[in-house]
Scaffold this motif. Structure first.
Motif, PDB file in Angstrom:
ATOM      1  N   ALA A  75      49.056  43.483  70.555  1.00 36.89           N
ATOM      2  CA  ALA A  75      49.398  42.788  69.314  1.00 36.89           C
ATOM      3  C   ALA A  75      48.161  42.617  68.443  1.00 36.89           C
ATOM      4  N   VAL A  76      47.008  42.433  69.060  1.00 31.79           N
ATOM      5  CA  VAL A  76      45.767  42.283  68.301  1.00 31.79           C
ATOM      6  C   VAL A  76      45.417  43.585  67.599  1.00 31.79           C
ATOM      7  N   LYS A  77      45.603  44.732  68.266  1.00 34.21           N
ATOM      8  CA  LYS A  77      45.307  46.032  67.658  1.00 34.21           C
ATOM      9  C   LYS A  77      46.196  46.266  66.429  1.00 34.21           C
ATOM     10  N   MET A  78      47.487  46.003  66.559  1.00 29.84           N
ATOM     11  CA  MET A  78      48.393  46.172  65.436  1.00 29.84           C
ATOM     12  C   MET A  78      48.044  45.185  64.332  1.00 29.84           C
ATOM     13  N   ASN A  79      47.641  43.996  64.745  1.00 33.52           N
ATOM     14  CA  ASN A  79      47.288  42.965  63.781  1.00 33.52           C
ATOM     15  C   ASN A  79      46.027  43.362  63.017  1.00 33.52           C
ATOM     16  N   GLU A  80      45.093  44.063  63.682  1.00 32.89           N
ATOM     17  CA  GLU A  80      43.865  44.491  63.026  1.00 32.89           C
ATOM     18  C   GLU A  80      44.158  45.432  61.860  1.00 32.89           C
ATOM     19  N   GLU A  81      45.129  46.302  62.027  1.00 30.90           N
ATOM     20  CA  GLU A  81      45.529  47.199  60.940  1.00 30.90           C
ATOM     21  C   GLU A  81      46.046  46.405  59.755  1.00 30.90           C
ATOM     22  N   ARG A  82      46.817  45.388  60.021  1.00 31.13           N
ATOM     23  CA  ARG A  82      47.343  44.519  58.958  1.00 31.13           C
ATOM     24  C   ARG A  82      46.191  43.774  58.273  1.00 31.13           C
ATOM     25  N   LEU A  83      45.243  43.285  59.070  1.00 31.11           N
ATOM     26  CA  LEU A  83      44.128  42.518  58.516  1.00 31.11           C
ATOM     27  C   LEU A  83      43.263  43.366  57.587  1.00 31.11           C
ATOM     28  N   MET A  84      43.174  44.662  57.876  1.00 31.55           N
ATOM     29  CA  MET A  84      42.385  45.547  57.020  1.00 31.55           C
ATOM     30  C   MET A  84      43.028  45.714  55.638  1.00 31.55           C
ATOM     31  N   GLN A  85      44.334  45.444  55.525  1.00 31.99           N
ATOM     32  CA  GLN A  85      45.046  45.614  54.267  1.00 31.99           C
ATOM     33  C   GLN A  85      45.225  44.310  53.496  1.00 31.99           C
ATOM     34  N   VAL A  86      44.807  43.178  54.089  1.00 32.02           N
ATOM     35  CA  VAL A  86      45.028  41.876  53.458  1.00 32.02           C
ATOM     36  C   VAL A  86      44.110  41.671  52.257  1.00 32.02           C
ATOM     37  N   ILE A  87      42.817  41.942  52.410  1.00 33.04           N
ATOM     38  CA  ILE A  87      41.855  41.724  51.335  1.00 33.04           C
ATOM     39  C   ILE A  87      41.795  42.977  50.470  1.00 33.04           C
ATOM     40  N   LEU A  88      42.071  42.819  49.175  1.00 36.91           N
ATOM     41  CA  LEU A  88      42.099  43.956  48.265  1.00 36.91           C
ATOM     42  C   LEU A  88      40.768  44.152  47.548  1.00 36.91           C
ATOM     43  N   ALA A  89      40.181  43.063  47.028  1.00 34.47           N
ATOM     44  CA  ALA A  89      38.926  43.187  46.277  1.00 34.47           C
ATOM     45  C   ALA A  89      38.307  41.806  46.071  1.00 34.47           C
ATOM     46  N   PRO A  90      36.983  41.757  45.920  1.00 31.36           N
ATOM     47  CA  PRO A  90      36.369  40.488  45.517  1.00 31.36           C
ATOM     48  C   PRO A  90      36.638  40.248  44.034  1.00 31.36           C
ATOM     49  N   VAL A  91      36.762  38.983  43.644  1.00 28.85           N
ATOM     50  CA  VAL A  91      36.951  38.639  42.245  1.00 28.85           C
ATOM     51  C   VAL A  91      35.582  38.271  41.681  1.00 28.85           C
ATOM     52  N   ILE A  92      35.114  39.079  40.734  1.00 30.00           N
ATOM     53  CA  ILE A  92      33.807  38.844  40.131  1.00 30.00           C
ATOM     54  C   ILE A  92      34.024  38.337  38.708  1.00 30.00           C
ATOM     55  N   SER A  93      33.750  37.058  38.491  1.00 29.60           N
ATOM     56  CA  SER A  93      33.882  36.456  37.171  1.00 29.60           C
ATOM     57  C   SER A  93      32.893  35.302  37.080  1.00 29.60           C
ATOM     58  N   GLU A  94      32.782  34.709  35.910  1.00 25.28           N
ATOM     59  CA  GLU A  94      31.873  33.576  35.749  1.00 25.28           C
ATOM     60  C   GLU A  94      32.299  32.421  36.633  1.00 25.28           C
ATOM     61  N   LYS A  95      33.592  32.155  36.671  1.00 25.33           N
ATOM     62  CA  LYS A  95      34.093  31.042  37.467  1.00 25.33           C
ATOM     63  C   LYS A  95      33.860  31.276  38.957  1.00 25.33           C
ATOM     64  N   SER A  96      34.147  32.482  39.438  1.00 26.05           N
ATOM     65  CA  SER A  96      33.974  32.749  40.869  1.00 26.05           C
ATOM     66  C   SER A  96      32.501  32.708  41.264  1.00 26.05           C
ATOM     67  N   THR A  97      31.609  33.122  40.375  1.00 25.50           N
ATOM     68  CA  THR A  97      30.177  33.061  40.655  1.00 25.50           C
ATOM     69  C   THR A  97      29.713  31.608  40.727  1.00 25.50           C
ATOM     70  N   ARG A  98      30.198  30.768  39.813  1.00 22.83           N
ATOM     71  CA  ARG A  98      29.850  29.347  39.815  1.00 22.83           C
ATOM     72  C   ARG A  98      30.366  28.672  41.082  1.00 22.83           C
ATOM     73  N   VAL A  99      31.598  28.986  41.461  1.00 25.13           N
ATOM     74  CA  VAL A  99      32.192  28.423  42.674  1.00 25.13           C
ATOM     75  C   VAL A  99      31.391  28.840  43.902  1.00 25.13           C
ATOM     76  N   ALA A 100      30.957  30.095  43.934  1.00 26.51           N
ATOM     77  CA  ALA A 100      30.183  30.602  45.069  1.00 26.51           C
ATOM     78  C   ALA A 100      28.855  29.858  45.197  1.00 26.51           C
ATOM     79  N   ASP A 101      28.206  29.593  44.074  1.00 24.27           N
ATOM     80  CA  ASP A 101      26.917  28.911  44.103  1.00 24.27           C
ATOM     81  C   ASP A 101      27.049  27.444  44.504  1.00 24.27           C
ATOM     82  N   GLN A 102      28.045  26.755  43.973  1.00 25.07           N
ATOM     83  CA  GLN A 102      28.172  25.318  44.194  1.00 25.07           C
ATOM     84  C   GLN A 102      28.790  24.970  45.552  1.00 25.07           C
ATOM     85  N   ASN A 103      29.848  25.683  45.951  1.00 22.50           N
ATOM     86  CA  ASN A 103      30.655  25.251  47.099  1.00 22.50           C
ATOM     87  C   ASN A 103      30.586  26.167  48.312  1.00 22.50           C
ATOM     88  N   GLU A 104      29.716  27.174  48.291  1.00 20.80           N
ATOM     89  CA  GLU A 104      29.673  28.171  49.369  1.00 20.80           C
ATOM     90  C   GLU A 104      31.054  28.784  49.596  1.00 20.80           C
TER      91      GLU A 104
END
Length: 103
Positions: A3-32
């Motif tokens: 089940a973990v192996k099959m789940n790993e394939e699913r996990l590889m498809q969950v994250i599509l892209a990082p969101v790069i914007s002014e707000k996301s950069t500010r959030v990254a700096d302030q809140n980790e």
């Protein structure tokens, strides 16, 4: 274990892209936190597991927001962009994420 192996394939498809914007950069700096565009049917535990698997970091918390697609105009026709899901991933203290593969 299978089940973990099959789940790993699913996990590889969950994250599509990082969101790069002014707000996301500010959030990254302030809140980790890091902001990702994720699959529309992804759950919080799946997102947490996917980030830990792909980036080898520890995740403290995940917050999710559904983003409505904007209405856009093409000449005299109206169209609509797709709705999408955004995940705010809060990392444990001392954890850092590098998007550059060589480092």
């Amino acid at each position: 274990m299978n089940a973990v192996k099959m789940n790993e394939e699913r996990l590889m498809q969950v994250i599509l892209a990082p969101v790069i914007s002014e707000k996301s950069t500010r959030v990254a700096d302030q809140n980790e936190q890091v902001v990702f565009q994720v699959a529309p049917d992804a759950t919080k535990p799946e997102i947490k597991a996917a980030v830990e698997l792909l980036f080898k970091v520890e995740v403290k918390d995940v917050k999710v927001a559904n983003v409505k697609g904007k209405v856009k105009r093409f000449g005299r026709f109206f169209g609509r962009r797709d709705n999408w899901k955004k995940a705010y991933v809060c990392l444990k203290p001392g954890q850092e994420l590098n998007f550059v593969a060589g480092e």
